[in-house]
Write an enzyme that holds these catalytic residues in place. Structure first.
Site, short mmCIF file in Angstrom:
data_model
loop_
_atom_site.label_atom_id
_atom_site.label_comp_id
_atom_site.label_asym_id
_atom_site.label_seq_id
_atom_site.Cartn_x
_atom_site.Cartn_y
_atom_site.Cartn_z
N ASP A 152 -0.27 -8.22 -2.11
CA ASP A 152 0.54 -7.00 -2.02
C ASP A 152 1.77 -7.24 -1.15
O ASP A 152 1.77 -8.09 -0.26
CB ASP A 152 -0.28 -5.85 -1.43
CG ASP A 152 -0.88 -4.96 -2.50
OD1 ASP A 152 -0.49 -5.11 -3.67
OD2 ASP A 152 -1.72 -4.12 -2.18
N ASP A 194 -7.35 -4.22 -11.35
CA ASP A 194 -8.15 -5.25 -10.68
C ASP A 194 -9.62 -5.17 -11.09
O ASP A 194 -10.24 -6.18 -11.41
CB ASP A 194 -7.99 -5.17 -9.16
CG ASP A 194 -8.09 -3.74 -8.62
OD1 ASP A 194 -8.58 -2.84 -9.33
OD2 ASP A 194 -7.64 -3.52 -7.47
N ASP A 225 3.09 -4.86 0.86
CA ASP A 225 3.11 -4.01 2.05
C ASP A 225 1.94 -4.30 2.99
O ASP A 225 1.48 -3.42 3.72
CB ASP A 225 3.09 -2.53 1.66
CG ASP A 225 1.86 -2.15 0.83
OD1 ASP A 225 1.20 -3.05 0.29
OD2 ASP A 225 1.57 -0.95 0.73
N ARG A 262 10.12 -1.87 -1.54
CA ARG A 262 9.56 -2.16 -0.21
C ARG A 262 10.15 -3.47 0.26
O ARG A 262 9.44 -4.42 0.61
CB ARG A 262 8.03 -2.23 -0.27
CG ARG A 262 7.36 -0.86 -0.45
CD ARG A 262 5.87 -1.03 -0.66
NE ARG A 262 5.18 0.25 -0.69
CZ ARG A 262 3.97 0.42 -1.21
NH1 ARG A 262 3.33 -0.60 -1.73
NH2 ARG A 262 3.38 1.60 -1.20
#
Length: 641
Positions: A278, A393, A280, A191
């Site tokens: 993150d 997480d 994205d 990404r």
């Protein structure tokens, strides 16, 4: 070297540890600590300015760093990003007062509004401004009546004939004796453009991010961030704050843990923070200020989580705070009184009050789209489990809580992330979701195997009735691999990822097609057949659908089903169902296969029976292996250092 990013590794498959000897050290603050900025527009045009400041009447021009208010106008900061989460600061820090500082030109009034647990507003400070020219104005408010809920915000108002410009708004608190160093860690895999955009957002705001000492990018892909045209410039802009690391693909757990690993190896103090982010997301850089300032003033170290806003619906809050029902494998449960998929510009349908998170909430865990972990937590708790991804997480927060470190989800510290309900459940990552949820339940719940077995059987039956044979095989593989014990985590999940993709590739309904190009089915023959309402007597309907499937009976030979109507009781009435993918980018073709159904049912029943018998012994294996699995040495081995 100043002006040049430190780079580790020559290629994802050939990594060399050559990161420079960055040292994280506490430093003496210079003046007050900025807790958050007063902003009046978002980081991108798709974000409504009403999330930052609401025009109650009149006219105003809202810009990122300031606002110009026309005569006879009022602007309120009682908004998602405009509010100061007073309740959280009163509960978790020893700060007793907050100041709002602003540079003001013109005439008008500044006031600090406050709310309580019910959202009722009051004014706690106000000042009338006359003939100001770039005048610094400071208002203060006590943090003394917010324990159960409530927030503070800045309101601006002009009378007729007055105009007012307000800029450089800062919410500040008394600084601690020492400022904790903070490193942002971004995990990315193919990404590159998204990751680069977030690096550019941080670089554009880096002068304001005073508590940010380093940015680690763990690039695990083949389409590398450093290949983009803008990377050289952003590396120059960030200078020696940026550390770009190429490493093997170890999933989200491996990417995020790399930041913990590097900070732990290059810190002179245990009072350091690592902020996961993150790749994205649409980033609001101010969350770095908000989360690090809060962490700098908590009385005891806590995990500080940021909130998720839905990227496709930027006004929506995903959830105010969440927890997991561990023994029944249910993550993402909204805490009592929590907002959930709430329009932040709308009102509650029952109370007709604006959607504000007034009540203070205790979170069970926080997603790693943005989550700050103090080094003290790592030192006491260990590193994350090598889960590859999914449930890493939640497992870490529940483990940290057992060591005395709760998780606090901080309102107003938000990033925009792709809406979860636009991701299809029938994907290869469901394997990791299931396997890792069972491991987490084994480690942190009563692990009632009879209850867990019933949950898995119910899931398997629904998948089989819905003709999701690949998803059924995914569930079976997840349970089988849990029963293999801790050895399944030995390589960080690489082999499991490859194997589950191979298994799922054998099932046609796991593949997505264009609705106009479905193999073997003419597009014009596929018409929508809608679902009946949810059955009032589900158990009886379930038995009937099972009997129909066993006997090969169906009501419809072919039809299209919208994703929101793809319930087991409806899909089970088809020979072939063309079901819209949750992404809305294509369709999945589910076809009845009696042989596959019976085979998967037998295999599923067998492995769930094994789980009931062997689960307790396997649970003990995972518990015994935790110190080794979560050790620095294990991650060093996985990183091939």
């Amino acid at each position: 070297m100043p002006g040049k990013a430190a780079v580790t590794g020559e290629a994802p498959s050939a990594m060399v540890s050559t990161i420079d000897d960055t040292r994280f050290a506490e430093r003496t603050p210079q003046g007050r600590l900025t807790a958050q900025r007063g902003l009046y527009a978002g980081p991108a045009p798709i974000v409504s300015k009403d999330l930052y400041a609401e025009l109650e009447w009149g006219s105003a021009v809202r810009e990122r760093a300031g606002i110009a208010i026309e005569p006879a106008s009022k602007v309120s900061g009682n908004t998602y990003f405009g509010r100061f989460p007073a309740s959280y600061w009163q509960r978790w820090t020893d700060v007793t007062e907050v100041a709002v500082e602003a540079v003001v030109t013109g005439d008008g009034q500044l006031s600090i509004g406050a709310s309580d647990i019910e959202g009722d507003a009051r004014v706690v400070a106000a000042e009338i401004i006359a003939g100001a020219k770039q005048q610094k104005v400071t208002l203060t408010a006590k943090l003394d009546k917010f324990y159960d809920g409530g927030a503070l915000w800045l309101d601006l108002e002009t009378e007729g004939g007055q105009s007012l410009r307000v800029e450089a708004v800062r919410w500040t608190v008394e600084a601690p004796e020492k400022i904790r160093p903070t490193a942002v860690t971004i995990c990315t895999m193919n990404r590159a453009d998204d990751c680069l955009s977030n690096l550019q957002a941080l670089a554009a705001d880096v002068s304001s991010l005073e508590t940010l000492d380093a940015i680690y990018v763990a690039d695990q892909g083949t389409d590398l961030v450093e290949s983009r045209d803008g990377f050289e410039q952003v590396a120059k802009d960030l200078g020696d704050k940026l550390h770009y690391i190429k490493q093997p693909n170890l999933g989200g757990a491996g990417g995020f843990t790399r930041g913990l690993y590097e900070v732990a190896g290059h810190t002179e103090t245990e009072h350091a923070n690592v902020l996961f982010m993150d790749d994205d997301v649409l980033l609001e850089p101010d969350l770095v200020i908000r989360m690090t300032a809060f962490s700098n003033r908590t009385v005891n170290p806590v995990i500080v989580g940021g909130q998720m806003l839905n990227l496709l619906h930027p006004n929506q809050l995903h959830v105010g705070a969440e927890y997991a029902r561990l023994n029944t494998l249910e993550p993402g449960q909204p805490v009592t009184h929590s907002l959930s998929t709430a329009d932040l510009l709308g009102v509650d349908e029952e109370t007709l009050k604006p959607n504000r998170q007034e009540r203070r909430l205790d979170a069970g865990y926080n997603g790693w789209w943005s989550c700050l972990i103090p080094y003290e937590v790592v030192k006491a708790t260990g590193y994350p489990l090598p889960f590859f991804f999914q449930w890493d997480d939640a497992e870490y927060s529940y483990r940290a809580r057992a060591h005395g470190f709760p998780t606090v989800t901080l309102p107003g510290a938000g990033v925009w992330h792709a809406d979860f309900h636009w991701k299809d459940w029938d994907e290869w990552h469901r394997y990791f979701n299931l396997r890792n949820s069972i491991i987490t339940a084994a480690l942190h719940s009563p692990f009632n195997l009879n209850l867990l077995s019933r949950v898995l059987i119910a899931q398997l039956v629904r998948y089989l009735l819905g003709m999701q044979y690949g998803l059924s095989a995914t569930l079976i593989k997840a349970v089988e691999d849990f029963l293999e014990g801790p050895e399944v985590l030995r390589d960080g999940g690489v082999a499991a990822m490859k194997e589950i993709r191979r298994i799922r590739d054998e099932y046609p309904e796991t593949k997505r097609h264009k609705a106009t190009d479905v193999p073997g089915i003419a597009s014009n023959d596929i018409g929508i057949i809608n679902s009946a309402p949810r059955p009032s007597m589900q158990r009886l309907v379930l038995i009937k659908r099972i009997l129909d499937r066993v006997l090969g009976r169906s009501r419809h030979s072919l039809g299209a089903i919208p994703i929101d109507e793809a319930h087991w009781w409806h899909v089970a009435t088809f020979d072939t169902a063309v079901v819209t993918d949750a992404s809305q980018e294509g369709v999945r073709v589910r076809s009845y296969d009696r042989a596959k159904m019976f085979d998967l049912a037998r295999r599923g029943a067998k492995v769930i029976q094994r789980l009931r018998k062997e689960g307790a012994a396997v649970q003990e294996q995972y518990k015994r292996s935790m110190p080794e699995l979560t050790s620095r040495e294990n991650w060093k081995r996985l990183y091939e250092l």
